[in-house]
Design a protein around this motif. Sequence first.
Motif, PDB file in Angstrom:
ATOM      1  N   PHE A 103       0.812  -1.223   0.008  1.00 61.00           N
ATOM      2  CA  PHE A 103       0.033  -0.056  -0.108  1.00 61.00           C
ATOM      3  C   PHE A 103       0.652   1.433  -0.042  1.00 61.00           C
ATOM      4  O   PHE A 103       0.333   2.360   0.097  1.00 61.00           O
ATOM      5  N   SER A 162      -3.687   7.393   2.859  1.00 67.64           N
ATOM      6  CA  SER A 162      -4.672   6.350   3.203  1.00 67.64           C
ATOM      7  C   SER A 162      -5.794   6.596   2.445  1.00 67.64           C
ATOM      8  O   SER A 162      -6.948   5.616   2.212  1.00 67.64           O
ATOM      9  N   VAL A 194      -5.726   3.404  -1.455  1.00 68.45           N
ATOM     10  CA  VAL A 194      -5.436   2.157  -1.055  1.00 68.45           C
ATOM     11  C   VAL A 194      -6.055   1.140  -1.997  1.00 68.45           C
ATOM     12  O   VAL A 194      -6.188   0.031  -1.739  1.00 68.45           O
ATOM     13  N   TYR A 211      -1.191   4.082   8.684  1.00 67.18           N
ATOM     14  CA  TYR A 211      -0.695   2.919   8.069  1.00 67.18           C
ATOM     15  C   TYR A 211      -1.334   1.771   8.809  1.00 67.18           C
ATOM     16  O   TYR A 211      -1.977   0.654   8.294  1.00 67.18           O
TER      17      TYR A 211
END
Length: 122
Positions: free
Chosen positions: A31, A39, A42, A114
């Motif tokens: 990712f 974020s 993803v 994460y």
Amino acid sequence: MSIYYINYDLLIYWCMMTHIEEYHENHFFDFFWENPFNSSNVEISNKKNRSGVYFLHGGLHLYRNILGRTYKQTSMGIDILALFGDNHDTGAIPLFISEGTYHHKLQSIYQSDYLSLCFLLL
């Protein structure tokens, strides 16, 4: 297939990089499409024949800056071990979970963009 890794060491990261160098293909993803980790990005394209690697407790190659953003240390053509301790981002600290109790571990996980994603995807 998914790989959930709970050690802090570089073994799985080394295996991933060795595989890329040897076969010139990347069959793994973690990712980190961007550095720092984003974020909101993803999505997994072409997931077929690729394995997700989730560093559930962080790792020696992951750093968190003072704003809470997560970075992945890359080799940049240099032995990655030689780069430890050389934080390019002022105030960056290694990202790994070592708190004693379950509740303290969860609190630290939720403070990381994460790690909270990894926890959510379990």
